[in-house]
Design an enzyme around this catalytic site. Sequence first.
Site, PDB file in Angstrom:
ATOM      1  N   GLY A  89     -76.117 -17.324   5.364  1.00 56.40           N
ATOM      2  CA  GLY A  89     -76.995 -17.078   6.525  1.00 56.40           C
ATOM      3  C   GLY A  89     -75.648 -17.154   7.573  1.00 56.40           C
ATOM      4  O   GLY A  89     -74.664 -17.766   7.438  1.00 56.40           O
ATOM      5  N   GLY A  91     -73.937 -19.573   8.642  1.00 53.76           N
ATOM      6  CA  GLY A  91     -73.920 -21.031   9.337  1.00 53.76           C
ATOM      7  C   GLY A  91     -73.497 -21.492  10.573  1.00 53.76           C
ATOM      8  O   GLY A  91     -73.264 -22.687  11.305  1.00 53.76           O
ATOM      9  N   ARG A  92     -72.201 -20.724  11.164  1.00 54.02           N
ATOM     10  CA  ARG A  92     -72.175 -20.988  11.868  1.00 54.02           C
ATOM     11  C   ARG A  92     -71.298 -20.125  13.182  1.00 54.02           C
ATOM     12  O   ARG A  92     -70.601 -19.775  14.289  1.00 54.02           O
ATOM     13  CB  ARG A  92     -70.729 -21.708  12.538  1.00 54.02           C
ATOM     14  CG  ARG A  92     -69.492 -21.449  10.862  1.00 54.02           C
ATOM     15  CD  ARG A  92     -67.941 -22.251  10.756  1.00 54.02           C
ATOM     16  NE  ARG A  92     -67.497 -21.474   9.688  1.00 54.02           N
ATOM     17  CZ  ARG A  92     -66.504 -21.869   9.622  1.00 54.02           C
ATOM     18  NH1 ARG A  92     -65.881 -22.652   9.897  1.00 54.02           N
ATOM     19  NH2 ARG A  92     -65.715 -21.451   7.986  1.00 54.02           N
ATOM     20  N   GLY A 124     -71.466 -26.374  11.994  1.00 58.28           N
ATOM     21  CA  GLY A 124     -72.369 -24.936  13.055  1.00 58.28           C
ATOM     22  C   GLY A 124     -70.371 -25.240  13.344  1.00 58.28           C
ATOM     23  O   GLY A 124     -70.272 -23.918  14.288  1.00 58.28           O
ATOM     24  N   ASP A 250     -70.720 -12.516  -0.225  1.00 62.86           N
ATOM     25  CA  ASP A 250     -71.794 -12.575   0.729  1.00 62.86           C
ATOM     26  C   ASP A 250     -70.019 -12.300   2.139  1.00 62.86           C
ATOM     27  O   ASP A 250     -70.638 -12.295   3.443  1.00 62.86           O
ATOM     28  CB  ASP A 250     -71.261 -13.705   1.551  1.00 62.86           C
ATOM     29  CG  ASP A 250     -70.620 -15.322   1.011  1.00 62.86           C
ATOM     30  OD1 ASP A 250     -70.578 -15.409  -0.068  1.00 62.86           O
ATOM     31  OD2 ASP A 250     -70.582 -16.016   2.016  1.00 62.86           O
ATOM     32  N   ASN A 251     -69.140 -12.259   1.979  1.00 64.37           N
ATOM     33  CA  ASN A 251     -67.964 -11.810   2.891  1.00 64.37           C
ATOM     34  C   ASN A 251     -67.419 -10.000   2.230  1.00 64.37           C
ATOM     35  O   ASN A 251     -65.823 -10.245   3.025  1.00 64.37           O
ATOM     36  CB  ASN A 251     -66.358 -13.012   1.991  1.00 64.37           C
ATOM     37  CG  ASN A 251     -67.199 -14.436   2.662  1.00 64.37           C
ATOM     38  OD1 ASN A 251     -67.506 -14.804   3.539  1.00 64.37           O
ATOM     39  ND2 ASN A 251     -66.316 -15.016   2.155  1.00 64.37           N
ATOM     40  N   ASP A 260     -64.280 -12.151   6.868  1.00 63.16           N
ATOM     41  CA  ASP A 260     -63.556 -14.121   6.527  1.00 63.16           C
ATOM     42  C   ASP A 260     -62.422 -14.108   6.180  1.00 63.16           C
ATOM     43  O   ASP A 260     -62.780 -14.104   4.837  1.00 63.16           O
ATOM     44  CB  ASP A 260     -65.193 -13.632   5.755  1.00 63.16           C
ATOM     45  CG  ASP A 260     -66.196 -14.792   6.812  1.00 63.16           C
ATOM     46  OD1 ASP A 260     -65.688 -14.241   8.166  1.00 63.16           O
ATOM     47  OD2 ASP A 260     -66.960 -14.906   6.233  1.00 63.16           O
TER      48      ASP A 260
HETATM   49  P1  AMP Z   1     -67.217 -18.575   3.749  1.00 66.99           P
HETATM   50  O1  AMP Z   1     -67.212 -19.044   3.480  1.00 66.99           O
HETATM   51  O2  AMP Z   1     -66.465 -19.615   5.176  1.00 66.99           O
HETATM   52  O3  AMP Z   1     -67.797 -17.493   3.716  1.00 66.99           O
HETATM   53  O4  AMP Z   1     -69.032 -19.860   4.396  1.00 66.99           O
HETATM   54  C1  AMP Z   1     -69.985 -19.425   3.143  1.00 66.99           C
HETATM   55  C2  AMP Z   1     -70.965 -19.947   4.084  1.00 66.99           C
HETATM   56  O5  AMP Z   1     -71.019 -21.153   4.502  1.00 66.99           O
HETATM   57  C3  AMP Z   1     -71.743 -18.859   5.501  1.00 66.99           C
HETATM   58  O6  AMP Z   1     -72.892 -18.913   5.278  1.00 66.99           O
HETATM   59  C4  AMP Z   1     -70.922 -20.201   6.890  1.00 66.99           C
HETATM   60  O7  AMP Z   1     -71.974 -19.455   6.981  1.00 66.99           O
HETATM   61  C5  AMP Z   1     -71.470 -21.023   6.332  1.00 66.99           C
HETATM   62  N1  AMP Z   1     -70.571 -21.971   6.833  1.00 66.99           N
HETATM   63  C6  AMP Z   1     -69.388 -22.791   6.544  1.00 66.99           C
HETATM   64  N2  AMP Z   1     -69.138 -23.446   7.036  1.00 66.99           N
HETATM   65  C7  AMP Z   1     -70.108 -23.701   7.651  1.00 66.99           C
HETATM   66  C8  AMP Z   1     -70.088 -25.206   8.659  1.00 66.99           C
HETATM   67  N3  AMP Z   1     -68.749 -26.225   9.286  1.00 66.99           N
HETATM   68  N4  AMP Z   1     -71.361 -25.095   8.945  1.00 66.99           N
HETATM   69  C9  AMP Z   1     -72.064 -24.119   8.882  1.00 66.99           C
HETATM   70  N5  AMP Z   1     -72.120 -23.287   8.111  1.00 66.99           N
HETATM   71  C10 AMP Z   1     -70.759 -22.985   7.422  1.00 66.99           C
HETATM   72 MG    MG Z   2     -68.000 -15.885   4.642  1.00 66.27          MG
END
Ligand code: AMP
Ligand code: MG
Length: 487
Positions: A89, A91-92, A124, A250-251, A260
């Site tokens: 989801g 997350g930020r 976040g 998810d990307n 992303d």
């Molecule tokens: P990513 O690898 O950047 O695509 O992130 C994978 C998941 O981790 C996604 O659900 C992001 O929203 C969550 N996420 C990554 N970095 C953070 C963060 N600093 N705070 C909260 N959620 C994060």
């Molecule tokens: Mg992502």
Amino acid sequence: MTAATFPFENSFASLPAAFYTRLMPTPLPAPYLVAASPSAARLAGLDPAALAHEDAVAILTGNRVAERSQPLATVYSGHQFGVWAGQLGDGRAILLGDLAGAEGAIELQLKGAGMTPYSRMGDGRAVLRSSIREFLCSEAMHGLGIPTTRALSVVGSDQGVVRELIETAAVVVRMAPTFIRFGSFEHWYYNRKHDELKQLADYVIDRFYPALRDEESPYAALLEEVTRRTARMIAHWQAVGFMHGVMNTDNMSILGQTLDYGPFGFMEGFDANHICNHSDDRGRYSYANQPQIGHWNCYALAQALLPLIGEVELTQEALDVYQPEFARHIDQLLHAKLGLNTSQEGDRELLDALFALMQANHTDFTIFFRRLSTLQSGGPEGDEPLRDLFIDRPAFDQWAESYRARLRAENSDDAARKLAMDQVNPKYVLRNYMAQLAIEKAQNKDFSEVERLRALLERPFDEQPENEEYAGFPPDWSSQLSVSCSS
Ligand code: AMP
Ligand code: MG
């Protein structure tokens, strides 16, 4: 600019409540504008000059919410590095809503604006370093003509954020017609919520693929179209040497846009097995693996759509378009890179021999293709600048002779070919060291280099003599740079 000049709708909010959580962004102290993209602003129907205004910066940070905005974070799941990861989801990321843009409705999303119910262990936040990288690469990919989400702005704040080191916080405003991912579908499939799965698919078809409504099986048609777009997007990546770094489901955008930007990289000395993401120890997302991973990701989407499509055979047929679509597009793109107007027997061998030669010599990908347009079909007199890119000169000479023979076989005109090749082989790409220089200056509150690179990469095919230094080899220190999932 005032809040009123962000006349948001929120189409995504028309989905049932289970798809998202409404929430407010968490403010950051004393935000300052680091970068803005005028062309992204215009695409969203915004006045670029107004983005620097204090009221606008407050909105681009999440410190102030435009009157009609209905901020929300969406839920999705996904496969990370090939393994089912369950619920992820936003997350930020926080969706502000959509604006009536120049090419239709476009969503604005804050990335790094505080915790959400999907933050899991995260804070976040996003750091200035990764925010500048995402901003620059989004706009650079657009400049290269590759489907991508856009970036409107980066704002920074001196608030500390803990990563390997303590860094400072930033918020990127990203834009796309939608940020729905393959993982958004997987989420409902793996939770056995087929009603929600159908609601999501219907929303996507009605809003983004309306022509598919009339197909016999709209859901199979959706899978097929997304599969095609994904194959084409990855063919584009391969053709410019772009490596995404984290091709988790998810990307993967349901629109087939690059989404992303994290530990991405552009190929420098050619190595098909290059891994740009330091956290990817097995090389799942290496350059050479990207095409097949794209296909694998489409399988994951297909699995999730199967309950709607209903027939394994139809689903398989939709997936089967991937290989031919990718092959056709990469073939077209590589022919264009070589300035070939026709397809002839032996072209495959010519290309294979070139990539083997580049692999053996670790030839700089961007510099080689840009210089290739200067080769003369009549003879080797002008070969020196190209030849210099190879350690094994006789091997290059041999390849150059076969290329020359191939050019003559279609009566290639040197001048016309150079013009055409320079439109497809960029002179400038966002090398890691360039982003790094801009980041280091920005960390000292000098944002001029970010703007310089943004403007440079908006026109990557143009000769820009004032930026010649960025058309050369990366400095030695750049090989020490490593980018990872930490952002
Ligand atoms: P990513 O690898 O950047 O695509 O992130 C994978 C998941 O981790 C996604 O659900 C992001 O929203 C969550 N996420 C990554 N970095 C953070 C963060 N600093 N705070 C909260 N959620 C994060
Ligand atoms: Mg992502």
